[in-house]
Design a protein around this motif. Structure first.
Motif, PDB file in Angstrom:
ATOM      1  N   GLU A   1       0.838  -1.200   0.000  1.00 18.25           N
ATOM      2  CA  GLU A   1       0.000   0.000   0.000  1.00 18.25           C
ATOM      3  C   GLU A   1       0.873   1.251   0.000  1.00 18.25           C
ATOM      4  N   GLN A   2       0.311   2.347  -0.522  1.00 17.27           N
ATOM      5  CA  GLN A   2       1.033   3.603  -0.603  1.00 17.27           C
ATOM      6  C   GLN A   2       0.958   4.301   0.750  1.00 17.27           C
ATOM      7  N   VAL A   3       2.090   4.359   1.440  1.00 16.59           N
ATOM      8  CA  VAL A   3       2.120   5.002   2.748  1.00 16.59           C
ATOM      9  C   VAL A   3       2.261   6.500   2.551  1.00 16.59           C
ATOM     10  N   PRO A   4       1.451   7.322   3.189  1.00 12.31           N
ATOM     11  CA  PRO A   4       1.576   8.773   3.008  1.00 12.31           C
ATOM     12  C   PRO A   4       2.880   9.284   3.602  1.00 12.31           C
ATOM     13  N   MET A   5       3.260  10.472   3.176  1.00 14.75           N
ATOM     14  CA  MET A   5       4.488  11.073   3.680  1.00 14.75           C
ATOM     15  C   MET A   5       4.302  11.503   5.128  1.00 14.75           C
ATOM     16  N   ALA A   6       5.386  11.346   5.875  1.00 18.12           N
ATOM     17  CA  ALA A   6       5.380  11.734   7.288  1.00 18.12           C
ATOM     18  C   ALA A   6       6.797  12.129   7.664  1.00 18.12           C
ATOM     19  N   GLU A   7       6.969  12.623   8.885  1.00 20.29           N
ATOM     20  CA  GLU A   7       8.315  12.953   9.355  1.00 20.29           C
ATOM     21  C   GLU A   7       9.144  11.680   9.377  1.00 20.29           C
ATOM     22  N   THR A   8      10.272  11.731   8.695  1.00 23.93           N
ATOM     23  CA  THR A   8      11.074  10.527   8.492  1.00 23.93           C
ATOM     24  C   THR A   8      12.517  10.784   8.899  1.00 23.93           C
ATOM     25  N   ASP A   9      13.064   9.847   9.645  1.00 21.49           N
ATOM     26  CA  ASP A   9      14.483   9.881  10.006  1.00 21.49           C
ATOM     27  C   ASP A   9      15.255   9.170   8.896  1.00 21.49           C
ATOM     28  N   LEU A  10      15.952   9.933   8.093  1.00 19.51           N
ATOM     29  CA  LEU A  10      16.657   9.351   6.955  1.00 19.51           C
ATOM     30  C   LEU A  10      17.749   8.381   7.396  1.00 19.51           C
ATOM     31  N   ASN A  11      18.439   8.689   8.490  1.00 21.31           N
ATOM     32  CA  ASN A  11      19.485   7.782   8.976  1.00 21.31           C
ATOM     33  C   ASN A  11      18.899   6.417   9.343  1.00 21.31           C
ATOM     34  N   ALA A  12      17.710   6.426   9.952  1.00 21.38           N
ATOM     35  CA  ALA A  12      17.069   5.161  10.328  1.00 21.38           C
ATOM     36  C   ALA A  12      16.692   4.357   9.089  1.00 21.38           C
ATOM     37  N   GLU A  13      16.211   5.045   8.054  1.00 23.26           N
ATOM     38  CA  GLU A  13      15.864   4.332   6.824  1.00 23.26           C
ATOM     39  C   GLU A  13      17.106   3.727   6.172  1.00 23.26           C
ATOM     40  N   VAL A  14      18.223   4.449   6.216  1.00 27.32           N
ATOM     41  CA  VAL A  14      19.470   3.923   5.652  1.00 27.32           C
ATOM     42  C   VAL A  14      19.902   2.671   6.406  1.00 27.32           C
ATOM     43  N   ARG A  15      19.806   2.712   7.763  1.00 23.77           N
ATOM     44  CA  ARG A  15      20.222   1.549   8.557  1.00 23.77           C
ATOM     45  C   ARG A  15      19.327   0.344   8.271  1.00 23.77           C
ATOM     46  N   ARG A  16      18.022   0.576   8.049  1.00 25.82           N
ATOM     47  CA  ARG A  16      17.131  -0.532   7.720  1.00 25.82           C
ATOM     48  C   ARG A  16      17.555  -1.191   6.403  1.00 25.82           C
ATOM     49  N   VAL A  17      17.914  -0.347   5.409  1.00 19.37           N
ATOM     50  CA  VAL A  17      18.357  -0.904   4.127  1.00 19.37           C
ATOM     51  C   VAL A  17      19.649  -1.679   4.297  1.00 19.37           C
ATOM     52  N   LEU A  18      20.596  -1.116   5.072  1.00 20.87           N
ATOM     53  CA  LEU A  18      21.884  -1.793   5.260  1.00 20.87           C
ATOM     54  C   LEU A  18      21.708  -3.134   5.960  1.00 20.87           C
TER      55      LEU A  18
END
Length: 548
Positions: free
Chosen positions: A389-406
Motif C-alpha cells: 500500500e502507498q504510505v503517506p508522507m510523514a516525518e522521516t528519520d533518513l538515517n534510520a531508513e538507511v540503517r534498515r536498508v543496510l
C-alpha cells in the motif's frame, strides 16, 4: 498631253474613285489597328490582373490602358451584396459619390436583362448619383456590361465618357469582353483566397502540433517543418548548410545507414521505429509516404513523438509490478520465519533463566538470543519494505531508513569483499518523506555501487554511505549519498543513466529501471538526484530532499 489626260480623268471620275478607295482603305486600316489595340489591351490586362490583386488595383490597371482603345473618362464596378447593388470601386476614385444604387438605376436594368447597353447617364445624376464638381464635365455617355461568374450575375462594369455618343456597338462588345475578363479575374481571386485561407489554416494547424513534424522529398531535401525539434537536434538543424534531412537532423554528410526513407520509397507504406537521442530522450518516429496520382512516392512525412515520459511511466509500472510480486513473496517468507524465530528466542530466554549462574551455558544462550533478535529485526524490516500500500508522507528519520536498508543488503555487499563505511550525521533533521520509497532509492544506489565495484579489477573496494545537511539555492537540503571507488561512468553516458531500460550491465544483471524509478521518487518528494563520476575513479549518487 498631260493637261489633256488630267482633264479626261476628272471628267470620267477616275480621281474620285481613287480617292474613295484610299479613304475606305484608310478607315479599314484604322479599324483593324483599333481592334488590334483592343486585343492587346485585353491580353495585357489578362497578364496584369494577378490573382492576388484587389478590385481597385484591377480597375486602375484597366483604366490606365483603356483610352488607347475607346473613350474612357470613368471606369466603375457595381457589385451585388446581399441583394443590393453597390458602386463599390471606381477610377477616378472621387469622380462621383459611391453608394447603393436604387432599383430604377441603369445598372439594375443590365442585371435583369443580362445584356450590355449604352445609356445617357444624365438622369442618373439627378436621381441617385452625385457628380464631383471638381471635375469640369459630368459623363455624357455610359456603356454598361453585366459581370457574369459562371451563370450568375455578380455585378456591372461601367465605362463612361464626357463626350456625347462616344460608344457604338463595336465599343459595347469590347466592354462586354472586358467585363468577361474581369469576371474571370474575380473568380480566380476568390479561388485564390479560398486556397490561401485553407493553406493558412493548414499551416497554423501544422505548426500548432507540439511534436516535431518534418516533410522531406524523395532526395532527402527538407521541404517543411514546424520548428518543434528538441534542443539537442536544434544545433545540427541550425548548423546544417544543406537542405538534406541527414545534415539538418543528424549532422551527417551522407544518408543514415539503413535509413527508413529507403524502405518507405521502396514499399510505399508507413514505417515506424523507436530511437534514443544522446540526451536520453526517447522518440517514436513514423514515416508516412506522400504519393502522386501514379502511386509514386514523391515526399515523406516524418512524425516524431516524444515518449520519454510515457516510457518512464511504463517503467515505473513494470517496476511496481515486480516489487509487488517480490514484496508478496518476501512477506510470505518473513511471516513463515517470524513464528519459528519467536519460538527460538522465547525458548532460549527460558533456558537462560533456568541456567542462570552457569557462565558457559549462559553466554551461549545470550548469543542465541542476540542473534535471534537480530534476525527478528531483519524480518521486521523485510515486512516493512514489502508493504504494497502507498504510505503517506510523514516525518522521516533518513538515517534510520538507511540503517534498515543496510541491515537487509549488507550481507550481499560484504560477500563481494566490499567494505561499507557509514558516515551518517546524527544531527540530520527529519524530513517529510515516504520511508519505503526512500529505502528503495538507497537500495538502488547500493546495488549500483556494488556492481560498479564488481567490475573493478583490483584494489580496495569501498562504499561510503553518508548523510549531511547542505545549502543549495539558498535553502537547506537533506542529502543522502552513496560513493564508490568503482569503474565510474563515461561522460557521454551520464545523461542517459536515468533513461528507462538503459543499462551498461549484462542482460542478466540489470533492467535499466532502478535509477529511472529513483528519479521519479525524488521528483515526487520535490527533490532531485545529483551524480558525480569520473571513469576509473568512482561515482557518487546523492539524493537531495528539501529540509525546510
Amino acid at each position: 498631253m498631260g493637261d489633256k489626260n488630267t482633264l479626261i480623268e476628272q471628267l470620267t471620275g477616275v480621281n474620285s474613285s481613287k480617292l474613295n478607295y484610299y479613304l475606305e482603305l484608310k478607315q479599314r486600316n484604322a479599324e483593324i489597328l483599333k481592334q488590334n489595340s483592343r486585343l492587346e489591351i485585353l491580353q495585357q490586362l489578362t497578364r496584369d490582373m494577378n490573382i492576388d490583386m484587389s478590385l481597385e488595383d484591377i480597375l486602375e490597371r484597366a483604366f490606365a490602358k483603356l483610352p488607347q482603345a475607346l473613350p474612357c473618362d470613368f471606369l466603375g464596378l457595381a457589385t451585388l451584396v446581399k441583394d443590393q447593388l453597390v458602386l463599390k470601386s471606381m477610377v477616378p476614385k472621387d469622380f462621383m459619390e459611391a453608394g447603393i444604387l436604387p432599383d430604377h438605376a441603369l445598372s439594375w436594368q443590365v442585371i435583369r436583362t443580362r445584356q450590355a447597353g449604352i445609356f445617357d447617364p444624365q438622369p442618373s445624376y439627378q436621381s441617385h448619383l452625385r457628380h464631383n464638381a471638381s471635375y469640369p464635365s459630368p459623363l455624357r455617355s455610359l456603356a454598361a456590361a453585366p459581370v457574369i461568374e459562371r451563370t450568375e450575375v455578380i455585378g456591372v462594369l461601367l465605362v463612361g465618357s464626357i463626350d456625347p455618343d462616344a460608344y457604338s456597338d463595336a465599343e459595347l462588345r469590347f466592354v462586354q469582353h472586358l467585363a468577361d475578363q474581369l469576371a474571370i479575374s474575380i473568380k480566380n481571386a476568390h479561388l485564390y483566397k479560398q486556397v490561401f485561407r485553407a493553406k493558412k489554416e493548414w499551416e497554423q494547424t501544422f505548426r500548432a502540433v507540439t511534436d516535431p513534424i518534418v516533410l522531406i522529398d524523395a532526395d532527402y531535401n527538407v521541404l517543411l517543418h514546424n520548428d518543434r525539434l528538441p534542443e539537442e537536434m536544434m544545433a545540427n538543424w541550425l548548423r546544417g548548410l544543406g537542405g538534406k534531412c541527414h545534415e539538418r537532423l543528424h549532422g551527417l554528410p551522407e544518408p543514415c545507414r539503413e535509413c527508413p526513407v529507403e524502405d518507405v520509397k521502396r514499399h510505399a507504406r508507413p514505417f515506424h521505429h523507436r530511437t534514443q537521442t544522446t540526451a536520453g530522450n526517447i522518440f517514436d518516429i513514423s514515416y508516412y509516404p506522400v504519393c502522386n496520382e501514379e502511386g509514386q512516392v514523391v515526399a515523406i512525412t516524418v512524425f516524431m513523438k516524444d515518449v520519454t515520459e510515457k516510457t518512464k511511466m511504463e517503467a515505473r509500472l513494470v517496476q511496481s509490478a515486480k516489487l509487488a510480486a517480490i514484496g508478496e513473496m518476501a512477506a510470505g517468507v518473513a511471516h513463515e520465519l517470524n513464528s519459528p524465530m519467536t519460538v527460538i528466542i522465547g525458548t532460549a530466554q527460558m533456558l537462560a533463566r533456568d541456567l542462570e549462574g552457569r557462565p558457559v551455558e549462559g553466554e551461549a544462550l545470550a548469543d542465541i538470543i542476540q542473534c535471534g533478535l537480530r534476525c527478528k529485526r531483519i524480518i521486521q524490516n523485510l515486512l516493512t519494505f514489502s508493504r504494497q500500500e502507498q504510505v503517506p508522507m510523514a516525518e522521516t528519520d533518513l538515517n534510520a531508513e538507511v540503517r534498515r536498508v543496510l541491515s537487509l543488503i549488507k550481507y550481499q555487499i560484504n560477500r563481494s569483499q566490499i567494505h561499507i563505511v557509514e558516515d551518517l550525521d546524527p544531527a540530520l533533521p527529519s524530513v517529510m518523506a515516504n520511508g519505503q520509497q526512500i529505502q528503495q532509492v538507497v537500495t538502488n544506489f547500493l546495488v549500483n555501487a556494488r556492481d560498479a565495484l564488481t567490475a573493478r579489477p583490483e584494489g580496495d573496494k569501498t562504499i561510503v554511505v553518508a548523510s549531511r545537511l547542505v545549502e543549495k539555492d539558498q535553502r537547506p537540503w537533506a542529502a543522502l549519498s552513496v560513493r564508490d571507488n568503482g569503474v565510474g561512468i563515461a561522460p557521454e553516458n551520464l545523461q542517459r543513466i536515468f533513461t528507462p531500460f538503459y543499462t551498461s550491465k549484462e542482460a542478466t544483471k540489470g533492467t535499466g529501471l532502478g535509477l529511472s524509478v529513483s528519479l521519479g521518487i525524488a521528483e515526487t518528494h520535490h527533490g532531485r538526484i545529483e551524480v558525480e563520476s569520473l571513469p576509473g575513479e568512482g561515482s557518487t549518487f546523492t539524493l537531495l530532499l528539501p529540509a525546510d
